[in-house]
Scaffold this motif. Structure first.
Motif, PDB file in Angstrom:
ATOM      1  N   ALA A 193      -2.996   0.214  14.591  1.00  0.00           N
ATOM      2  CA  ALA A 193      -3.098   0.464  13.150  1.00  0.00           C
ATOM      3  C   ALA A 193      -1.860   0.006  12.399  1.00  0.00           C
ATOM      4  O   ALA A 193      -0.782  -0.198  12.979  1.00  0.00           O
ATOM      5  CB  ALA A 193      -3.317   1.954  12.892  1.00  0.00           C
ATOM      6  N   VAL A 194      -2.045  -0.147  11.105  1.00  0.00           N
ATOM      7  CA  VAL A 194      -0.955  -0.295  10.148  1.00  0.00           C
ATOM      8  C   VAL A 194      -1.151   0.830   9.143  1.00  0.00           C
ATOM      9  O   VAL A 194      -2.235   0.970   8.573  1.00  0.00           O
ATOM     10  CB  VAL A 194      -1.005  -1.659   9.424  1.00  0.00           C
ATOM     11  CG1 VAL A 194       0.103  -1.746   8.377  1.00  0.00           C
ATOM     12  CG2 VAL A 194      -0.907  -2.808  10.421  1.00  0.00           C
ATOM     13  N   PHE A 195      -0.132   1.652   8.953  1.00  0.00           N
ATOM     14  CA  PHE A 195      -0.294   2.782   8.038  1.00  0.00           C
ATOM     15  C   PHE A 195       0.996   3.088   7.305  1.00  0.00           C
ATOM     16  O   PHE A 195       2.084   2.715   7.739  1.00  0.00           O
ATOM     17  CB  PHE A 195      -0.810   4.026   8.771  1.00  0.00           C
ATOM     18  CG  PHE A 195       0.058   4.535   9.895  1.00  0.00           C
ATOM     19  CD1 PHE A 195       0.891   5.631   9.713  1.00  0.00           C
ATOM     20  CD2 PHE A 195       0.022   3.937  11.154  1.00  0.00           C
ATOM     21  CE1 PHE A 195       1.677   6.122  10.749  1.00  0.00           C
ATOM     22  CE2 PHE A 195       0.804   4.412  12.195  1.00  0.00           C
ATOM     23  CZ  PHE A 195       1.632   5.506  11.995  1.00  0.00           C
ATOM     24  N   ASN A 196       0.842   3.759   6.175  1.00  0.00           N
ATOM     25  CA  ASN A 196       1.955   4.104   5.299  1.00  0.00           C
ATOM     26  C   ASN A 196       2.064   5.619   5.213  1.00  0.00           C
ATOM     27  O   ASN A 196       1.059   6.314   5.052  1.00  0.00           O
ATOM     28  CB  ASN A 196       1.712   3.524   3.898  1.00  0.00           C
ATOM     29  CG  ASN A 196       2.955   3.563   3.018  1.00  0.00           C
ATOM     30  OD1 ASN A 196       3.718   2.593   2.984  1.00  0.00           O
ATOM     31  ND2 ASN A 196       3.165   4.638   2.284  1.00  0.00           N
ATOM     32  N   MET A 197       3.297   6.139   5.336  1.00  0.00           N
ATOM     33  CA  MET A 197       3.522   7.584   5.227  1.00  0.00           C
ATOM     34  C   MET A 197       4.613   7.863   4.200  1.00  0.00           C
ATOM     35  O   MET A 197       5.613   7.161   4.149  1.00  0.00           O
ATOM     36  CB  MET A 197       3.924   8.185   6.572  1.00  0.00           C
ATOM     37  CG  MET A 197       2.805   8.261   7.576  1.00  0.00           C
ATOM     38  SD  MET A 197       3.325   9.129   9.090  1.00  0.00           S
ATOM     39  CE  MET A 197       3.573  10.812   8.462  1.00  0.00           C
ATOM     40  N   ARG A 198       4.377   8.909   3.422  1.00  0.00           N
ATOM     41  CA  ARG A 198       5.357   9.330   2.418  1.00  0.00           C
ATOM     42  C   ARG A 198       5.508  10.842   2.482  1.00  0.00           C
ATOM     43  O   ARG A 198       4.513  11.570   2.458  1.00  0.00           O
ATOM     44  CB  ARG A 198       4.900   8.898   1.031  1.00  0.00           C
ATOM     45  CG  ARG A 198       5.850   9.308  -0.083  1.00  0.00           C
ATOM     46  CD  ARG A 198       5.562   8.519  -1.320  1.00  0.00           C
ATOM     47  NE  ARG A 198       6.269   9.024  -2.481  1.00  0.00           N
ATOM     48  CZ  ARG A 198       6.391   8.371  -3.622  1.00  0.00           C
ATOM     49  NH1 ARG A 198       5.854   7.172  -3.741  1.00  0.00           N
ATOM     50  NH2 ARG A 198       7.038   8.897  -4.632  1.00  0.00           N
ATOM     51  N   TYR A 199       6.757  11.306   2.570  1.00  0.00           N
ATOM     52  CA  TYR A 199       7.048  12.729   2.709  1.00  0.00           C
ATOM     53  C   TYR A 199       8.018  13.130   1.611  1.00  0.00           C
ATOM     54  O   TYR A 199       9.185  12.751   1.631  1.00  0.00           O
ATOM     55  CB  TYR A 199       7.643  12.991   4.089  1.00  0.00           C
ATOM     56  CG  TYR A 199       7.991  14.431   4.405  1.00  0.00           C
ATOM     57  CD1 TYR A 199       7.432  15.495   3.700  1.00  0.00           C
ATOM     58  CD2 TYR A 199       8.878  14.722   5.429  1.00  0.00           C
ATOM     59  CE1 TYR A 199       7.749  16.811   4.002  1.00  0.00           C
ATOM     60  CE2 TYR A 199       9.204  16.041   5.749  1.00  0.00           C
ATOM     61  CZ  TYR A 199       8.637  17.068   5.032  1.00  0.00           C
ATOM     62  OH  TYR A 199       8.964  18.376   5.330  1.00  0.00           O
ATOM     63  N   THR A 203       5.265  17.692   0.910  1.00  0.00           N
ATOM     64  CA  THR A 203       3.931  17.106   0.932  1.00  0.00           C
ATOM     65  C   THR A 203       3.980  15.770   1.665  1.00  0.00           C
ATOM     66  O   THR A 203       4.855  14.948   1.407  1.00  0.00           O
ATOM     67  CB  THR A 203       3.401  16.891  -0.495  1.00  0.00           C
ATOM     68  OG1 THR A 203       3.299  18.154  -1.161  1.00  0.00           O
ATOM     69  CG2 THR A 203       2.028  16.242  -0.474  1.00  0.00           C
ATOM     70  N   VAL A 204       3.034  15.568   2.588  1.00  0.00           N
ATOM     71  CA  VAL A 204       2.963  14.323   3.360  1.00  0.00           C
ATOM     72  C   VAL A 204       1.687  13.583   2.989  1.00  0.00           C
ATOM     73  O   VAL A 204       0.591  14.157   3.038  1.00  0.00           O
ATOM     74  CB  VAL A 204       2.988  14.601   4.873  1.00  0.00           C
ATOM     75  CG1 VAL A 204       2.882  13.295   5.654  1.00  0.00           C
ATOM     76  CG2 VAL A 204       4.260  15.349   5.263  1.00  0.00           C
ATOM     77  N   CYS A 205       1.827  12.333   2.617  1.00  0.00           N
ATOM     78  CA  CYS A 205       0.688  11.489   2.254  1.00  0.00           C
ATOM     79  C   CYS A 205       0.608  10.329   3.247  1.00  0.00           C
ATOM     80  O   CYS A 205       1.574   9.577   3.406  1.00  0.00           O
ATOM     81  CB  CYS A 205       0.851  10.969   0.828  1.00  0.00           C
ATOM     82  SG  CYS A 205      -0.462   9.849   0.293  1.00  0.00           S
TER      83      CYS A 205
END
Length: 325
Positions: A193-199, A203-205
């Motif tokens: 996979a290729v994925f983006n995470m923001r914390y 809150t985690v997106c």
């Protein structure tokens, strides 16, 4: 009461208090190097000086909640780069008061917390960085992002902890080794996979760009497919939604995109890419919708753009603090 506040408060500050405020500004600008930190250690070790620094921090810290109340939106954490080795080496360990305010309770979040200073990799405001893990997978760190590398108990997965900020992860499916990212009490796992995470703000997106991603917190989990996103926090795991991944990952191309975004939210995002803080002090202005697309490299020019589009007043303060009203 307003009538009790002196017109020129600096006149009433002692020499030590003025020096303490100078130190806050120096850290806020983000240019403090090892020599500055050594000088601060020596300065704050004097009797009463660390307490003066704590008072200066509390004064600066008070600006944030007041402005947030006026704007009707919480301000996110904002960090300024200070060398990890300098901090961990004890340059700021002159006293309990100094350590508490520089490391654990930075005013307006203007420099990193202790947990972020303990990161293996961390980016400064406006900085982006790419890392290749031992197993071959890669991580691209966005601005103000901190990660720590964790040992895997079974050796079948590369484990990373996202301490704060945003990262894009690309796995190596040919190696058949999963990547597990821990953040905010949950975990995200992917093999192909290729994925983006923001914390941010507890809150985690997580956004799946390519492949498949599993997001789990507690006993609940959700599987993401391309162009889907899920958010979790202490209140639980949300439902997966469809998103425009081009907007989510625009930062990788050095672009910020806003589409009918409340100005208060747009400013919060812009703040991630610059030192100091832009604060919207007018509730009505913060609710105005902002549409823009501009290079991250020119982020400082956005204040003039907001001033021109909305007719906002601009007040610039030391340490990169800008008030928009």
């Amino acid at each position: 009461m307003a009538g009790d506040i002196p017109e020129h408060p600096a006149v009433f500050l002692t020499r030590i208090d003025r020096e303490a405020h100078d130190w806050v500004v120096r850290f806020a600008v983000g240019n403090a190097g090892p020599a500055d930190l050594d000088a601060f250690k020596e300065w704050s070790a004097q009797a009463g000086y660390a307490e003066a620094f704590a008072r200066a921090c509390r004064l600066w810290e008070a600006v944030g909640p007041a402005a947030e109340h006026m704007a009707g939106a919480p301000a996110p954490e904002r960090k300024v780069y200070i060398g990890r080795r300098a901090f961990m080496g004890g340059a700021l360990a002159a006293s309990a008061a100094a350590t508490a305010y520089v490391g654990a309770l930075p005013p307006l979040g203007l420099w990193p917390s202790l947990s972020e200073l303990a990161a293996d990799y961390r980016t400064a405001p406006g900085e982006q960085r790419s890392i290749v893990l031992a197993g071959g997978s890669s991580i691209e760190l966005n601005t103000r992002t901190s990660i720590a590398l964790k040992a895997s108990s079974d050796g079948d997965a590369e484990r990373i902890e996202l301490l704060g900020g945003e990262a894009a992860i690309v796995t190596r499916p040919d190696l058949r080794r999963a990547v597990e990212v821990i953040a905010g009490g949950g975990r995200v796992t992917a093999t192909d996979a290729v994925f983006n995470m923001r914390y941010e703000r507890d809150t985690v997106c997580t956004t799946c760009v390519v492949g498949a991603v599993e997001v789990a917190i507690g006993k609940r989990s959700v599987n993401l497919r391309p162009r889907t996103q899920v958010i979790y926090s202490g209140s639980g795991l949300g439902a997966a939604t469809t998103v425009d991944v081009g907007v989510v990952t625009a930062w990788k191309d050095g672009i910020l995109v806003f589409r009918s975004t409340p100005l208060a939210d747009a400013v919060a995002e812009i703040n991630r890419y610059r030192s100091g803080r832009i604060i919207v002090t007018n509730t009505a202005l913060g609710r105005r919708l902002f549409n823009a697309r501009f290079p991250i490299a020119n982020v400082d020019g956005v204040v003039a753009q907001i001033q021109q589009v909305f007719g906002a007043s601009v007040t610039s303060l030391p340490g990169g603090i800008v008030l928009l009203g």
